[in-house]
Design a protein around this motif. Sequence first.
Motif, PDB file in Angstrom:
ATOM      1  N   THR A 128      17.540 -24.914  34.512  1.00  0.00           N
ATOM      2  CA  THR A 128      17.128 -23.720  33.775  1.00  0.00           C
ATOM      3  C   THR A 128      16.172 -22.933  34.658  1.00  0.00           C
ATOM      4  O   THR A 128      15.437 -23.527  35.455  1.00  0.00           O
ATOM      5  N   LYS A 129      16.144 -21.626  34.512  1.00  0.00           N
ATOM      6  CA  LYS A 129      15.105 -20.838  35.153  1.00  0.00           C
ATOM      7  C   LYS A 129      13.873 -20.842  34.251  1.00  0.00           C
ATOM      8  O   LYS A 129      13.927 -20.407  33.093  1.00  0.00           O
ATOM      9  N   SER A 144      11.316 -22.769  27.729  1.00  0.00           N
ATOM     10  CA  SER A 144      12.410 -22.275  28.568  1.00  0.00           C
ATOM     11  C   SER A 144      13.609 -23.211  28.509  1.00  0.00           C
ATOM     12  O   SER A 144      14.762 -22.769  28.405  1.00  0.00           O
ATOM     13  N   ASP A 178      15.271 -23.108  24.997  1.00  0.00           N
ATOM     14  CA  ASP A 178      15.926 -21.811  24.785  1.00  0.00           C
ATOM     15  C   ASP A 178      17.239 -21.725  25.549  1.00  0.00           C
ATOM     16  O   ASP A 178      18.236 -21.197  25.046  1.00  0.00           O
ATOM     17  N   ASP A 179      17.233 -22.251  26.758  1.00  0.00           N
ATOM     18  CA  ASP A 179      18.450 -22.212  27.567  1.00  0.00           C
ATOM     19  C   ASP A 179      19.546 -23.067  26.940  1.00  0.00           C
ATOM     20  O   ASP A 179      20.704 -22.639  26.838  1.00  0.00           O
ATOM     21  N   ARG A 238      20.908 -30.635  33.917  1.00  0.00           N
ATOM     22  CA  ARG A 238      21.010 -29.204  33.631  1.00  0.00           C
ATOM     23  C   ARG A 238      19.815 -28.492  34.272  1.00  0.00           C
ATOM     24  O   ARG A 238      18.683 -28.972  34.185  1.00  0.00           O
ATOM     25  N   LYS A 246      21.477 -21.670  23.913  1.00  0.00           N
ATOM     26  CA  LYS A 246      22.524 -20.665  24.134  1.00  0.00           C
ATOM     27  C   LYS A 246      23.924 -21.261  24.015  1.00  0.00           C
ATOM     28  O   LYS A 246      24.906 -20.515  23.844  1.00  0.00           O
ATOM     29  N   GLU A 247      24.011 -22.581  24.124  1.00  0.00           N
ATOM     30  CA  GLU A 247      25.314 -23.235  24.042  1.00  0.00           C
ATOM     31  C   GLU A 247      25.837 -23.160  22.607  1.00  0.00           C
ATOM     32  O   GLU A 247      25.078 -23.350  21.651  1.00  0.00           O
TER      33      GLU A 247
END
Length: 696
Positions: free
Chosen positions: A445-446, A536, A539-540, A443, A543-544
């Motif tokens: 992530t920014k 980060s 947190d990403d 996965r 969102k799931e």
Amino acid sequence: MDKISALACALLFSSSLLAQHTPAKRVNRTLVTNKIYNVRNDVMTPEKLWELGRVNAEGLSFDGKHLIYGVSNYSFGENKSEKNLFIVPVEGGEAVPFTTEAGAESVVQVTKDGNVIYLYKGQLWLKSLSGGDAQQLTSVEEGLENVKISPDGKHILFSRAVLVKKYHSPDKYPDLAKSNVYIYDNLDYRHWDSFNDGRFNHPFVASYDNGKIGEPIDLLADQPFYSPQAPFGGAEDLAWTPDSKAVLYVSKKKFGKEYAVSTNTDIFRYELASKTTTNLTEGMVGYDTHPLYSPDGQKLAWLSMKTDGYEADKTDLIVFDRKSTQRVNLTAAWDGTVNSFIWSKDGRKLYFTAPTRGTVQLFELEVGQPKKAAGQVKQISEGQFDIGDIVGEVDGALVVSSTTLTRAVEIYLYDLKKKSLRAITKVNDAAFSKIAETKVEGRFTKASDGADLFSWVIYPPNFDPNKKYPTLLFCQGGPQSATTLGYSFRWNFQLMASQGYIVILPNRRGMPGWGVKWNQDISKDWGGQPIRDYLSAVDDLAKEPYVDKARIGAVGASYGGYSVFMLAAVHDGRFKSLISHCGLFDMTSWYGTTEELFFANYDLGGPYWDKANEKTYTDFNPIKHVDKWNTPILIFQGGKDFRVPIGQGLEAFQAAQLKNIKSRLVYLPEENHWVLSGHNAQVWQREFFGWLKETL
């Protein structure tokens, strides 16, 4: 950063390591039995984890047709492991036991005539590959360690601990034999998990005639230096020249404070005839290790770091050509770091392993004329697996060890043309065939600074995206250790996922495999961008819809434990539970009690009394932010951990208790930075998962 698409393509490969294989016939008690796996699709448990066989490659027969490998099996009743050797055809076939005696055997040499010389209880033994009785070759009173027999068979190289300094009171005062006092005038007074008793590993060379050993010569006579290196160096620090006229050994010839603040190991050559010693790496001031001659003896390769004091520096491949007398860095222009290597059979290539984009893969480098070869690195394997050791080359293939996050080490044949792995050993196939799979995905992530941040995510068995799951953020140690697809017997992500947790493993700043700069960016920034990377990533993932945002925890050891302590103050309610194992809590007291000061000096910037390092001891010091702690925390601490000494865990626990935060201390008095005892490991797992059940 490289383009995301390259790894995305790699992730499409299904791991060939997960294929089902026919189990090898169970011919010996050291092979894993099938009794505890009588329920198909059972989940991994701490007990099942420790009942797996632990596989290591020991060597190949001279013709390359057979693999000798070791399997260690743990006994819960005896709380110890038993290792035996096995032989299996490289091209496939039934594995047969080679040794069955109680104790651990390790291969020293496989001879042209089909005999195996191995080390057992400190002595050399000989046995034919085809079987029969073993013959004891040596009876050395002090025993032998890290043995290398010369190519012509006439000399032997080995190591032994030698009393050089009288630090321990019974050595200094023989009339007080029952005393137990240590007296020091310098640093390096303790290392890893033991105090320096004045004994130093030294290399010895002696004549050898079919088990008869002549008078040994100590190559570091009366000198307070180590070879092999302490505490983890082994036979890889010793080597013979192909003509049997000289030996090589690795040593950091520094003492006391100079030893504690430096990583400057060198490779020394000792001539048997003249008894003279030459430093082959004079002027190279970082780690120089793993010397290995080409098959024709004309070139010497080794691993090298450039910077003194920087233990996580880029590791390069250096080759010295005897004809041209040139010493050339072959990987200087390559944006990566080398793990391990071997020569190809024809001496034209170097095969090596290196971390890359969340995995560890195979690479090759054409040696040729050294100046022309610089920078011409080619990746030759790709997939969702790690490559560990390269055992050797056989007919267009490499024999390697390999893992995934859901499969322990086995030995494989990697076909260089087909670019595929095929299992040679199948020690744990029967066990894993009954264990429910835990899906692993990559996965991106920014990160907070806009960089692409990669993570591995492991899902529970029978994962249902319509359900909600508690989630664990894993914080890696090192801090420059890679989070790839290795298989751990304690921080086991298959085990964590099997208990119903989603686990995320971010490749945050500081990890190799994403370019040298990414690897370096953590130094002197421990509490900065790497911590923001963790936030980060989690947190990403949060969102799931399948992540239960009210049930997220953070866990980690060493720098990962430090990360948990830092996150405890800055997570802003993200985490419901925290677990720290041997984490750094007070950077000031840690600097004053840890042993490898080169690490602290480079990564932290130096001592706490230097105002130039103020940020390390304030902004990036967990103890300075305890006022913001409010989350339940479990703290593990080893009593013999001198890398992160006992005070770190005790201070953190005491702070949490005094702040009335739900907290627990699990103190392991006989363990170091790791947990090595099987029974202690079971306690560790029970407390780990018990805490999560209680708080998450």
